[in-house]
Scaffold this active site. Structure first.
Site, PDB file in Angstrom:
ATOM      1  N   SER A 124       2.047  12.089   6.608  1.00  0.00           N
ATOM      2  CA  SER A 124       1.862  10.629   6.592  1.00  0.00           C
ATOM      3  C   SER A 124       0.817  10.207   7.605  1.00  0.00           C
ATOM      4  CB  SER A 124       3.199   9.962   6.945  1.00  0.00           C
ATOM      5  OG  SER A 124       2.997   8.585   7.190  1.00  0.00           O
ATOM      6  N   TYR A 148      10.527   9.229  12.606  1.00  0.00           N
ATOM      7  CA  TYR A 148      10.011   9.619  11.284  1.00  0.00           C
ATOM      8  C   TYR A 148       8.626  10.240  11.416  1.00  0.00           C
ATOM      9  CZ  TYR A 148       7.204   8.961   7.111  1.00  0.00           C
ATOM     10  OH  TYR A 148       6.314   9.168   6.093  1.00  0.00           O
ATOM     11  N   LYS A 152       7.130  14.238  10.781  1.00  0.00           N
ATOM     12  CA  LYS A 152       6.008  14.626   9.920  1.00  0.00           C
ATOM     13  C   LYS A 152       5.007  15.482  10.701  1.00  0.00           C
ATOM     14  CE  LYS A 152       7.296  13.136   6.038  1.00  0.00           C
ATOM     15  NZ  LYS A 152       7.498  14.059   4.908  1.00  0.00           N
TER      16      LYS A 152
HETATM   17  C1  UD1 Z   1       4.863   2.057   6.583  1.00  0.00           C
HETATM   18  C2  UD1 Z   1       5.075   3.320   7.394  1.00  0.00           C
HETATM   19  C3  UD1 Z   1       4.401   4.478   6.740  1.00  0.00           C
HETATM   20  C4  UD1 Z   1       4.742   4.593   5.278  1.00  0.00           C
HETATM   21  C5  UD1 Z   1       4.385   3.276   4.605  1.00  0.00           C
HETATM   22  C6  UD1 Z   1       4.663   3.270   3.136  1.00  0.00           C
HETATM   23  C7  UD1 Z   1       5.101   2.530   9.720  1.00  0.00           C
HETATM   24  C8  UD1 Z   1       4.459   2.629  11.059  1.00  0.00           C
HETATM   25  N1  UD1 Z   1       4.536   3.187   8.726  1.00  0.00           N
HETATM   26  O1  UD1 Z   1       3.502   1.747   6.687  1.00  0.00           O
HETATM   27  O2  UD1 Z   1       4.774   5.665   7.404  1.00  0.00           O
HETATM   28  O3  UD1 Z   1       4.008   5.640   4.715  1.00  0.00           O
HETATM   29  O4  UD1 Z   1       5.154   2.250   5.220  1.00  0.00           O
HETATM   30  O5  UD1 Z   1       6.023   3.369   2.863  1.00  0.00           O
HETATM   31  O6  UD1 Z   1       6.109   1.884   9.571  1.00  0.00           O
HETATM   32  N2  UD1 Z   1       3.400  -6.593   6.377  1.00  0.00           N
HETATM   33  C9  UD1 Z   1       3.561  -7.960   6.462  1.00  0.00           C
HETATM   34  N3  UD1 Z   1       4.711  -8.510   5.927  1.00  0.00           N
HETATM   35  C10 UD1 Z   1       5.675  -7.759   5.330  1.00  0.00           C
HETATM   36  C11 UD1 Z   1       5.482  -6.348   5.239  1.00  0.00           C
HETATM   37  C12 UD1 Z   1       4.332  -5.810   5.791  1.00  0.00           C
HETATM   38  O7  UD1 Z   1       2.729  -8.692   6.998  1.00  0.00           O
HETATM   39  O8  UD1 Z   1       6.683  -8.305   4.874  1.00  0.00           O
HETATM   40  C13 UD1 Z   1       2.165  -6.014   6.934  1.00  0.00           C
HETATM   41  C14 UD1 Z   1       2.388  -4.963   8.009  1.00  0.00           C
HETATM   42  O9  UD1 Z   1       2.481  -5.534   9.286  1.00  0.00           O
HETATM   43  C15 UD1 Z   1       1.149  -4.082   7.830  1.00  0.00           C
HETATM   44  C16 UD1 Z   1       0.893  -4.148   6.316  1.00  0.00           C
HETATM   45  O10 UD1 Z   1       1.522  -5.336   5.870  1.00  0.00           O
HETATM   46  O11 UD1 Z   1       0.050  -4.648   8.483  1.00  0.00           O
HETATM   47  C17 UD1 Z   1       1.486  -2.985   5.564  1.00  0.00           C
HETATM   48  O12 UD1 Z   1       2.845  -2.821   5.908  1.00  0.00           O
HETATM   49  P1  UD1 Z   1       3.820  -1.841   5.107  1.00  0.00           P
HETATM   50  O13 UD1 Z   1       3.620  -2.001   3.642  1.00  0.00           O
HETATM   51  O14 UD1 Z   1       5.209  -2.058   5.636  1.00  0.00           O
HETATM   52  O15 UD1 Z   1       3.308  -0.384   5.475  1.00  0.00           O
HETATM   53  P2  UD1 Z   1       3.016   0.284   6.906  1.00  0.00           P
HETATM   54  O16 UD1 Z   1       3.773  -0.387   7.963  1.00  0.00           O
HETATM   55  O17 UD1 Z   1       1.538   0.399   7.063  1.00  0.00           O
END
Ligand code: UD1
Length: 338
Positions: A124, A148, A152
């Site tokens: 990841s 997690y 990895k």
């Molecule tokens: C997370 C995991 C990663 C995993 C991926 C896909 C971490 C550090 N990483 O990535 O290991 O592979 O999920 O399952 O947790 N966001 C919002 N609002 C929301 C949800 C997300 O603003 O309700 C933003 C987050 O802050 C980020 C982006 O959207 O900037 C993507 O978030 P998300 O889809 O949760 O993935 P990651 O956090 O990048």
């Protein structure tokens, strides 16, 4: 090729199993059904018209795992089975070390014992943590921010040290960025998970619900528009990347680490804007604080994976959003004029 797929009924594993079976590889899927159902197996068999084998085995059960490998004698192993929620891993670290570390040790040991020579490991982008560069390449120092992510990183070491150190053995550790969407055929629609806290599912829930609002985590991050930047990759592209990896495994020995992403970073704001422009629907959203441990920016340097795999993703952000919609609501989105 005879391919053992662990976690082959999960989100990425099921998409990869479809692509592998379509290319006439003989598959044995192992899955403990903790986060998947047998219905996915039926879909894979029917959609690919093939006799994919299946055993309900937990990779923590080293004896049954060894028996399965001895019986099937795979040419290659693609190892997806793992727990995958960073936030949950902070609360339940033991479970993550058991499933992801112990499970990978069991698998690497059994593969070595039974002379399997090819291995693909699901890693990841979470291993990079707060990367100092964007795009981030595979040589960047690792700074995993959750149990997690640490499992990895350790998994990569296990595969390198126990498996890929043997003469004639070769492995890829594939660092996934942010997989989204569903198989374009719609085959796996019914099995798409809708409850996760990732951005795409949260956005889809907010569009259709009267009560759900998307919280944008962070508005003053060090990015052009203040919101988090990520590298979203269509799950079908990711699946095809595994086929490419499997086909390229004989090219070299030892383990190679590769990023699997598109190389394009999109901010949360850009994702919302693209959704609203493409589908003509409003995303109800509000701004909140950044999630603890969330990197501001994460997107892949792709030169190495493109060169090693002769593969590159084909779906763009609009298509990813449309397919996530399809997964959520069962039919393609109709554009609404606002
Ligand atoms: C997370 C995991 C990663 C995993 C991926 C896909 C971490 C550090 N990483 O990535 O290991 O592979 O999920 O399952 O947790 N966001 C919002 N609002 C929301 C949800 C997300 O603003 O309700 C933003 C987050 O802050 C980020 C982006 O959207 O900037 C993507 O978030 P998300 O889809 O949760 O993935 P990651 O956090 O990048």
């Amino acid at each position: 090729m005879r391919v053992l797929v662990t976690g082959g009924l999960g989100y990425i594993g099921s998409h990869a199993s479809i692509e592998l079976a379509l290319r006439k590889h003989d598959l044995l899927i192992l899955d403990n059904l903790e986060n998947s159902t047998l219905g996915v197996l039926d879909v894979i068999r029917q959609f690919t018209d093939s006799d994919v084998d299946f055993e309900r085995i937990d990779i923590r059960d080293s004896e049954r795992l060894d028996d399965a490998i001895a019986g099937f004698m795979p040419d290659a192993i693609v190892h997806f089975a793992a727990k995958k929620d960073p936030q949950e891993s902070i609360l339940k670290p033991t479970e993550y070390y058991d499933a992801n570390v112990l499970g990978t040790i069991n698998l690497a040991k059994a593969a070595r014992k039974h002379l399997v020579r090819k291995f693909v490991f699901s890693s990841s982008a979470a291993v990079y943590g707060h990367a100092k560069e964007a795009p981030v390449n595979e040589d960047h120092p690792l700074e995993p921010l959750s149990p997690y992510a640490r499992t990895k990183q350790i998994g990569e070491m296990i595969v390198a040290d126990i498996f890929a150190s043997q003469s004639g053995a070769c492995a890829f550790a594939l660092r996934y960025f942010n997989p989204v969407g569903t198989h374009q055929s719609g085959a796996l629609l019914a099995h798409h998970q809708k409850s996760s806290n990732n951005l795409f599912p949260a956005l889809m829930r907010a569009v259709r619900s009267d009560t759900d609002v998307l919280t944008v985590h962070g508005s003053d991050l060090p990015t052009p528009d203040g919101t988090g930047v990520r590298d979203y990759i269509h799950v079908q592209d990711l699946a095809v990347g595994h086929v490419a990896a499997l086909h390229r495994l004989g090219d070299r020995s030892g383990m190679q680490v590769l990023n699997l992403g598109t190389g394009q970073g999109y901010s949360v704001r850009q994702v919302i804007d693209t959704f609203e422009e493409t589908l003509g629907r409003k995303v109800r959203h509000e701004y909140g604080p950044a999630r603890p441990g969330d990197p501001a920016v994460s997107y892949a340097a792709t030169e190495r994976s493109v060169a090693a795999l002769a593969w590159s993703p084909g779906f763009n952000l609009e298509q990813m959003l449309q397919d996530e919609w399809l997964a959520f609501y069962g039919s393609p989105p109709e554009r609404q004029e606002r």
